[in-house]
Design a protein around this motif. Structure first.
Motif, PDB file in Angstrom:
ATOM      1  N   LYS A  26       0.812  -1.225   0.000  1.00 16.08           N
ATOM      2  CA  LYS A  26       0.000   0.000   0.000  1.00 16.08           C
ATOM      3  C   LYS A  26       0.837   1.262   0.000  1.00 16.08           C
ATOM      4  CE  LYS A  26      -4.530  -1.281   1.546  1.00 16.08           C
ATOM      5  NZ  LYS A  26      -5.428  -1.443   2.679  1.00 16.08           N
ATOM      6  N   GLN A  27       1.934   1.279   0.774  1.00 19.62           N
ATOM      7  CA  GLN A  27       2.754   2.494   0.848  1.00 19.62           C
ATOM      8  C   GLN A  27       3.865   2.475  -0.198  1.00 19.62           C
ATOM      9  OE1 GLN A  27       2.243   0.610   3.829  1.00 19.62           O
ATOM     10  NE2 GLN A  27       1.063   1.961   5.152  1.00 19.62           N
ATOM     11  N   LEU A  29       4.580   0.921  -3.868  1.00 17.36           N
ATOM     12  CA  LEU A  29       3.828   0.290  -4.941  1.00 17.36           C
ATOM     13  C   LEU A  29       4.802  -0.337  -5.944  1.00 17.36           C
ATOM     14  CD1 LEU A  29       1.234   3.188  -5.291  1.00 17.36           C
ATOM     15  CD2 LEU A  29       1.057   1.093  -3.935  1.00 17.36           C
ATOM     16  N   PRO A 228       2.237   7.287  -8.546  1.00 17.29           N
ATOM     17  CA  PRO A 228       1.486   8.222  -7.695  1.00 17.29           C
ATOM     18  C   PRO A 228       0.930   7.476  -6.490  1.00 17.29           C
ATOM     19  CG  PRO A 228       0.759   8.343  -9.994  1.00 17.29           C
ATOM     20  CD  PRO A 228       1.727   7.196  -9.916  1.00 17.29           C
ATOM     21  N   GLY A 229       1.070   8.085  -5.314  1.00 21.71           N
ATOM     22  CA  GLY A 229       0.579   7.435  -4.096  1.00 21.71           C
ATOM     23  C   GLY A 229       1.649   6.623  -3.402  1.00 21.71           C
ATOM     24  N   ASP A 230       2.780   6.399  -4.077  1.00 18.26           N
ATOM     25  CA  ASP A 230       3.892   5.675  -3.452  1.00 18.26           C
ATOM     26  C   ASP A 230       4.539   6.592  -2.415  1.00 18.26           C
ATOM     27  OD1 ASP A 230       6.098   3.239  -4.551  1.00 18.26           O
ATOM     28  OD2 ASP A 230       6.789   4.766  -3.146  1.00 18.26           O
ATOM     29  N   PHE A 231       4.873   6.037  -1.256  1.00 19.84           N
ATOM     30  CA  PHE A 231       5.512   6.808  -0.183  1.00 19.84           C
ATOM     31  C   PHE A 231       6.712   7.605  -0.696  1.00 19.84           C
ATOM     32  CE2 PHE A 231       9.428   6.267   2.327  1.00 19.84           C
ATOM     33  CZ  PHE A 231       9.222   7.231   3.312  1.00 19.84           C
ATOM     34  N   ASP A 233       7.273   8.970  -3.520  1.00 18.86           N
ATOM     35  CA  ASP A 233       6.914  10.151  -4.299  1.00 18.86           C
ATOM     36  C   ASP A 233       6.761  11.354  -3.367  1.00 18.86           C
ATOM     37  OD1 ASP A 233       6.494  11.116  -6.882  1.00 18.86           O
ATOM     38  OD2 ASP A 233       4.324  11.220  -6.540  1.00 18.86           O
ATOM     39  N   TRP A 234       6.288  11.084  -2.146  1.00 25.51           N
ATOM     40  CA  TRP A 234       6.167  12.142  -1.126  1.00 25.51           C
ATOM     41  C   TRP A 234       7.526  12.408  -0.473  1.00 25.51           C
ATOM     42  CZ3 TRP A 234       7.128  11.518   4.133  1.00 25.51           C
ATOM     43  CH2 TRP A 234       6.784  12.612   4.938  1.00 25.51           C
ATOM     44  N   ARG A 237      10.109  14.541  -2.475  1.00 26.33           N
ATOM     45  CA  ARG A 237       9.372  15.570  -3.214  1.00 26.33           C
ATOM     46  C   ARG A 237      10.238  16.836  -3.411  1.00 26.33           C
ATOM     47  NH1 ARG A 237       7.826  15.291   1.996  1.00 26.33           N
ATOM     48  NH2 ARG A 237       7.467  17.192   3.194  1.00 26.33           N
TER      49      ARG A 237
END
Ligand code: NAP
Length: 319
Positions: A26-27, A29, A228-231, A233-234, A237
């Protein structure tokens, strides 16, 4: 594979373990369960006997995969898992009564046992920790009762991101057997107090995030893309990708063109005698084979360690 004592427990753990955050699905991908299961089986075949997971990794999915492999493999594999903060805030925030009430810790351990489908958790860790919580009694009572009922063997904490000293107080209580802490070429801060104290008190150390969430994988570029949504990516950043590339390039220049960044990063962790096991996240057989081979390579020479000291980098991307 070489083995080290996990502090004062009687566990002889492989000095390369598996970090099972990435396989939760989930975190992080991009992986598949079949690939993750094959990687875990291969790791155990190659001598790994410690896997670190958490209830929060894919809401129990990582624990389910780990439990499946541990039950299937026919070998003694130590399972470490974690109680997520009740308010789901990382790093730790709030009063301990809101974050780790007694009933919640016990229920969470039972949920982990249900996911893992095993009788006893070898090491149960609080997933976040604040030095302000030291005096409170609930976590102490919960750990003691879980041990007494046979649901856990040992207790530990996961130290706050880039703040290893926040764990020193709880280490002194004698109530925890292990600490997991960020330790890598960029964050060498545990060298100052936490690792010497762990040696003095004989507390086990799980060196986590040894590849700085992939920054030290050796394949990082300024335009690297994560789903997108992968930990990541945040985490990487803004201009962080560029910063990482610059720091890794400086490291490569110092080490020389032929040196492998991920191999050096893992051997850096193995070089400290207080480290019981280093737990890279690895979802593929290829990474498992590459990383487990480093156990026999052992510590880095002192001149390389001296050079790596210059690459410590004070920053906190988790904020
Ligand atoms: N608060 C906490 O308690 C906390 C927080 C973070 C992590 N942890 C624990 O620490 C473990 C390790 O941290 P992490 O998984 O977040 O990050 P990490 O180990 O620093 O980095 C994992 C990344 O490195 C890649 N990798 C692994 N071996 C490689 C190699 N030989 N060459 C190139 N790339 C390689 C992995 O790729 P693939 O995935 O594609 O194989 C993955 O992308 C976690 O799995 C978890 O168990 C705990």
């Amino acid at each position: 594979m070489r083995y080290r004592k996990l502090g004062r427990t009687n566990f002889e753990v492989s000095d390369i373990g598996v970090g099972a955050w990435g396989i939760g699905g989930k975190q992080w991908l991009g992986g598949t369960d079949d690939e993750s299961l094959a990687a875990l089986h291969r790791a155990i075949e190659l001598g790994v006997n410690l896997i670190d997971t958490a209830l929060a990794y894919g809401d129990g999915h990582s624990e389910q995969l780990v439990g499946q492999v541990v039950r299937e493999c026919g070998r003694r594999v130590y399972v470490a898992t974690k109680v997520p903060p009740k308010n789901r805030i990382w790093p730790a925030r709030g009063a301990i009564g809101e974050v780790y009430p007694y009933d919640y810790i016990v229920r969470s351990a039972e949920e982990s046992l249900h996911n893992l489908k095993i009788d006893t958790i070898d090491l149960l860790q609080l997933h976040v920790w604040s030095a302000d919580w030291l005096a409170a009694g609930e976590w102490r009572r919960a750990f003691e009762d879980l041990k007494r009922s046979g649901k856990i063997r040992h207790a530990g904490i996961s130290a706050t991101e880039h703040d290893p000293d926040s764990a020193l107080g709880i280490m002194e209580t004698g109530l925890i057997d292990a600490v997991q802490v960020i330790y890598n070429i960029f964050d060498q801060s545990p060298d100052a107090h936490l690792l010497p104290l762990a040696q003095k008190l004989n507390i086990g150390i799980l060196a986590r995030v040894p590849l700085d969430e992939g920054a030290l994988s050796g394949r990082f570029t300024e335009d690297i893309q994560f789903p997108p949504g992968d930990f990541r990516d945040w985490y990487f950043r803004g201009n962080r990708r560029r910063e990482v590339v610059q720091h890794v390039a400086a490291l490569q220049r110092d080490l020389g063109d032929g040196a492998s960044i991920p191999d050096t990063a893992l051997r850096f962790c193995l070089s400290h005698p207080a480290v019981s096991t280093v737990i890279p996240g690895m979802r593929t057989r290829r990474h498992v084979e590459q990383n487990t081979a480093l156990s026999d390579a052992g510590p880095l020479p002192p001149e390389t360690l001296a050079l790596l000291k210059r690459h410590a980098w004070d920053r906190n991307y988790y904020m």
